[in-house]
Design a protein around this motif. Structure first.
Motif, mmCIF file in Angstrom:
data_model
loop_
_atom_site.group_PDB
_atom_site.id
_atom_site.type_symbol
_atom_site.label_atom_id
_atom_site.label_comp_id
_atom_site.label_asym_id
_atom_site.label_seq_id
_atom_site.Cartn_x
_atom_site.Cartn_y
_atom_site.Cartn_z
ATOM 1 N N GLU A 41 26.500 32.190 59.734
ATOM 2 C CA GLU A 41 26.029 32.969 60.875
ATOM 3 C C GLU A 41 24.705 32.442 61.410
ATOM 4 O O GLU A 41 24.491 32.387 62.617
ATOM 5 N N LEU A 42 23.811 32.054 60.506
ATOM 6 C CA LEU A 42 22.519 31.491 60.927
ATOM 7 C C LEU A 42 22.727 30.132 61.583
ATOM 8 O O LEU A 42 22.145 29.852 62.636
ATOM 9 N N ARG A 90 24.285 37.164 63.473
ATOM 10 C CA ARG A 90 23.061 36.758 62.783
ATOM 11 C C ARG A 90 22.266 37.983 62.339
ATOM 12 O O ARG A 90 21.810 38.059 61.199
#
Length: 102
Positions: A41-42, A90
């Motif tokens: 996600e990052l 995120r």
């Protein structure tokens, strides 16, 4: 976009500097790989954010379309909805990580 698939290089200020959209996507991926750990996600958010920044710097609509098309081929949606979805994923991950730290 040139007939052979080059676009203006948003990383250079001199006119006439060209780059393949594929290379910009690769550069965004390389840059995002540092500091994201094993959290997709990052990583995904960083790639999409960088591609969107470069997209917004391009003046020629054909160059923008070329970059977006390559990003889509690589699985990145850089439109407003895609950017918002990446941001939400995120934030959800960061919330989860914060919970684990408590």
């Amino acid at each position: 976009m040139t007939p052979d698939g080059f676009i203006a290089n948003p990383r250079q200020s001199q006119p006439g500097c060209l780059i393949k959209p594929r290379r910009l996507v690769e550069m965004a991926e390389e840059r995002a790989g540092t500091g994201c750990g094993l959290h997709y996600e990052l990583y995904h958010f960083e790639v999409v954010t960088q591609l969107r920044r470069w997209h917004d710097m391009l003046g020629d609509p054909a160059d923008r379309d070329g970059l977006l098309a390559e990003a889509e081929r690589r699985g990145y949606s850089c439109d407003d909805a895609g950017l918002q979805a990446a941001r939400e994923e995120r934030e959800a991950l960061l919330d989860e990580l914060r919970e684990e730290m408590v």
